[in-house]
Scaffold this motif. Structure first.
Motif, PDB file in Angstrom:
ATOM      1  N   VAL A  97       0.844  -1.202   0.000  1.00  0.00           N
ATOM      2  CA  VAL A  97       0.000   0.000   0.000  1.00  0.00           C
ATOM      3  C   VAL A  97       0.878   1.250   0.000  1.00  0.00           C
ATOM      4  CG1 VAL A  97      -1.696   1.308   1.329  1.00  0.00           C
ATOM      5  CG2 VAL A  97      -1.950  -1.160   1.093  1.00  0.00           C
ATOM      6  N   MET A  98       1.966   1.256   0.763  1.00  0.00           N
ATOM      7  CA  MET A  98       2.898   2.382   0.783  1.00  0.00           C
ATOM      8  C   MET A  98       3.510   2.591  -0.610  1.00  0.00           C
ATOM      9  SD  MET A  98       4.471   4.769   2.506  1.00  0.00           S
ATOM     10  CE  MET A  98       4.239   4.327   4.241  1.00  0.00           C
ATOM     11  N   TYR A  99       3.932   1.511  -1.235  1.00  0.00           N
ATOM     12  CA  TYR A  99       4.497   1.579  -2.587  1.00  0.00           C
ATOM     13  C   TYR A  99       3.486   2.151  -3.580  1.00  0.00           C
ATOM     14  CZ  TYR A  99       5.800  -0.355  -7.172  1.00  0.00           C
ATOM     15  OH  TYR A  99       6.075  -0.529  -8.490  1.00  0.00           O
ATOM     16  N   ALA A 100       2.230   1.684  -3.505  1.00  0.00           N
ATOM     17  CA  ALA A 100       1.197   2.150  -4.436  1.00  0.00           C
ATOM     18  C   ALA A 100       0.828   3.609  -4.185  1.00  0.00           C
ATOM     19  CB  ALA A 100      -0.043   1.261  -4.313  1.00  0.00           C
ATOM     20  N   ALA A 101       0.880   4.059  -2.919  1.00  0.00           N
ATOM     21  CA  ALA A 101       0.537   5.452  -2.622  1.00  0.00           C
ATOM     22  C   ALA A 101       1.505   6.412  -3.286  1.00  0.00           C
ATOM     23  CB  ALA A 101       0.521   5.660  -1.106  1.00  0.00           C
ATOM     24  N   ARG A 112       6.424  13.930  -0.918  1.00  0.00           N
ATOM     25  CA  ARG A 112       6.427  14.046   0.545  1.00  0.00           C
ATOM     26  C   ARG A 112       6.601  12.711   1.258  1.00  0.00           C
ATOM     27  NH1 ARG A 112       2.172  17.661  -0.710  1.00  0.00           N
ATOM     28  NH2 ARG A 112       0.655  16.005  -0.281  1.00  0.00           N
ATOM     29  N   ILE A 113       5.951  11.657   0.766  1.00  0.00           N
ATOM     30  CA  ILE A 113       5.938  10.391   1.506  1.00  0.00           C
ATOM     31  C   ILE A 113       7.338   9.810   1.685  1.00  0.00           C
ATOM     32  CG2 ILE A 113       5.136   7.999   1.421  1.00  0.00           C
ATOM     33  CD1 ILE A 113       2.540   9.020   0.181  1.00  0.00           C
ATOM     34  N   PRO A 114       8.186   9.723   0.655  1.00  0.00           N
ATOM     35  CA  PRO A 114       9.544   9.206   0.903  1.00  0.00           C
ATOM     36  C   PRO A 114      10.325  10.061   1.904  1.00  0.00           C
ATOM     37  CG  PRO A 114       9.051   9.145  -1.435  1.00  0.00           C
ATOM     38  CD  PRO A 114       7.964   9.939  -0.795  1.00  0.00           C
ATOM     39  N   VAL A 147       9.845  -1.297   6.383  1.00  0.00           N
ATOM     40  CA  VAL A 147       8.391  -1.346   6.193  1.00  0.00           C
ATOM     41  C   VAL A 147       7.870  -0.107   5.468  1.00  0.00           C
ATOM     42  CG1 VAL A 147       6.180  -1.416   7.403  1.00  0.00           C
ATOM     43  CG2 VAL A 147       8.056  -2.865   8.163  1.00  0.00           C
ATOM     44  N   ALA A 148       8.474   1.071   5.701  1.00  0.00           N
ATOM     45  CA  ALA A 148       7.915   2.317   5.171  1.00  0.00           C
ATOM     46  C   ALA A 148       8.826   2.978   4.145  1.00  0.00           C
ATOM     47  CB  ALA A 148       7.633   3.282   6.322  1.00  0.00           C
ATOM     48  N   PHE A 149      10.082   3.278   4.514  1.00  0.00           N
ATOM     49  CA  PHE A 149      10.949   4.054   3.626  1.00  0.00           C
ATOM     50  C   PHE A 149      11.340   3.282   2.370  1.00  0.00           C
ATOM     51  CE2 PHE A 149      15.286   5.430   2.409  1.00  0.00           C
ATOM     52  CZ  PHE A 149      14.953   6.698   1.965  1.00  0.00           C
ATOM     53  N   ALA A 150      11.661   2.012   2.494  1.00  0.00           N
ATOM     54  CA  ALA A 150      12.083   1.219   1.332  1.00  0.00           C
ATOM     55  C   ALA A 150      10.988   1.120   0.274  1.00  0.00           C
ATOM     56  CB  ALA A 150      12.542  -0.168   1.790  1.00  0.00           C
ATOM     57  N   PRO A 151       9.733   0.743   0.622  1.00  0.00           N
ATOM     58  CA  PRO A 151       8.696   0.705  -0.434  1.00  0.00           C
ATOM     59  C   PRO A 151       8.361   2.084  -0.988  1.00  0.00           C
ATOM     60  CG  PRO A 151       7.737   0.245   1.719  1.00  0.00           C
ATOM     61  CD  PRO A 151       9.219   0.204   1.894  1.00  0.00           C
ATOM     62  N   ALA A 152       8.421   3.134  -0.142  1.00  0.00           N
ATOM     63  CA  ALA A 152       8.138   4.480  -0.653  1.00  0.00           C
ATOM     64  C   ALA A 152       9.208   4.911  -1.644  1.00  0.00           C
ATOM     65  CB  ALA A 152       8.054   5.464   0.517  1.00  0.00           C
TER      66      ALA A 152
END
Length: 399
Positions: A97-101, A112-114, A147-152
């Motif tokens: 979901v993070m990657y798709a966002a 902003r997200i990354p 969990v967050a930074f790598a997929p973003a």
């Protein structure tokens, strides 16, 4: 009223179903990330695992069509999952979901997200270690980064590659469109050039044939008819030769044929002699200089040729005057003829293509062209038809 949710993509539905079934399989087997009595587990047991799992699976359904909604909901589900035994499938679906966002979200969200997840990863590494002074505290920042930074970051990289590919495709399409426009313009210009050449080469001969054949048919005089037939034969042979030359050039694409010599002002005397043989009283004032560029010389020749053809078809009785004057940076071409007013129409039909061709030739050289009837300087001569063209001669182009 609730806003109508966008229709999910079929691939996203399959991802959500696969994640949900995988999570249910682990739940049925009793496999969790932590034991029920582990520190931080507020809701022990198997059933609390289902709520974060179902919420994250629902976010997967809308991962592509509603990324602004799915990411906050999936974040809440991940936080809830931390107070349960934890499900590996919930965490994996959150990373997607993070990657798709980032990949499908707005450009602002993609920027902003990354950055936000990167800052959280750094803070998750520094703050716990500063508080607890335990090496294990560093794992919090590492987990946040995975969990967050790598997929973003992955989503941002893929998005940039897609945008670059789309931009390259757009440039290729624009280049192809420009090439097609250039090809179309080149074909149109070539057709116009061939039409001008064909008209200028053949119209003069055909006009002479039409006029002299009319004279041969209307006059019952053997000598006049014989002279007219001689002129007709000369013009028909010359016109046929010009036609064959032009057709040969158009058909021959081998490159072996030597290019035909373009007409120049050196052939102006022969052109005037031909006009005199066809019955025109022509006076030539060739005040032109030498060393003119080939395009200028050819354009001037064709303008004089077409003007004499028009005089043969339309002019009244009287003298036709051809004058060329080379001025500073330009060549002036002037052809005057008696303005013909025939009650029965011109001696040979015209279509107006000659004036169009002369105007086009002058425009191609950034020159000026005008043609029209006006009063003669000597009132005894009545009205005259004047053709005037001014063809620029750029410095450094003379041969």
């Amino acid at each position: 009223m609730f806003a109508r949710l966008p229709r999910p993509h079929p691939f996203d539905v399959r991802i959500a179903l696969a994640g949900l079934l995988g999570g249910l399989a682990l739940w049925a087997l009793g496999l969790g990330l932590r034991p029920p009595d582990a520190p931080g587990v507020l809701w022990g047991g198997r059933w609390p695992l289902l709520l974060p799992l179902v919420l994250t699976a629902g976010c997967e359904v809308l991962r592509r069509t509603a990324p602004r909604v799915t990411l906050p909901v999936a974040t809440v589900a991940l936080v809830l999952d931390q107070f349960t035994q934890g499900s590996l499938v919930t965490i994996v679906m959150f990373t997607d979901v993070m990657y798709a966002a980032v990949l499908y979200g707005s450009p602002g969200a993609a920027r902003r997200i990354p950055w936000i997840t990167g800052m959280l990863s750094v803070l998750g590494t520094i703050v716990p270690y500063a508080v607890w002074r335990e090496p294990e505290a560093l794992l919090i920042g590492l987990a946040t980064g995975v969990v967050a930074f790598a997929p973003a970051s992955t989503g941002l990289i893929v998005r940039n590659h897609r945008q670059a590919a789309d931009a390259a495709l757009l440039r290729a399409e624009q280049t192809a469109l420009l090439a097609e426009m250039d090809r179309t313009q080149a074909v149109t210009a070539e057709r116009a050039r061939v039409a001008r050449e064909l008209h200028d080469m053949v119209a003069n001969h055909l006009s002479a044939i039409a006029i002299h054949s009319s004279a041969a048919l209307s006059l019952d005089d053997e000598r006049t008819s014989r002279d007219a037939l001689g002129v007709i034969r000369e013009n028909s042979v010359a016109g046929l030769s010009e036609m064959r030359r032009l057709i040969g050039i158009l058909r021959d694409d081998s490159g072996d044929r030597e290019p035909a010599a373009a007409p120049t002002l050196e052939g102006l005397e022969a052109l005037v002699d031909t006009a005199r043989a066809n019955g025109l009283d022509v006076t030539l004032e060739a005040g032109h200089g030498e060393g003119l560029p080939a395009p200028v010389g050819m354009a001037a020749y064709r303008i004089v040729q077409e003007s004499l053809t028009n005089a043969l078809k339309h002019a009244g009785p009287g003298r036709v005057r051809v004058a060329l004057e080379q001025r500073s940076g330009s060549l002036a071409v002037t052809v005057t003829s008696p303005y013909g007013e025939h009650p029965d129409g011109p001696r040979a039909p015209g279509s107006g293509a000659g004036l169009v061709g002369m105007r086009e030739r002058a425009a191609l050289l950034d020159g000026t062209f005008e043609a029209g009837a006006r009063d003669a300087a000597d009132p005894a001569h009545g009205r005259i038809w004047v053709v005037r063209a001014c063809l620029p001669v750029a410095e450094g182009e003379s041969e």
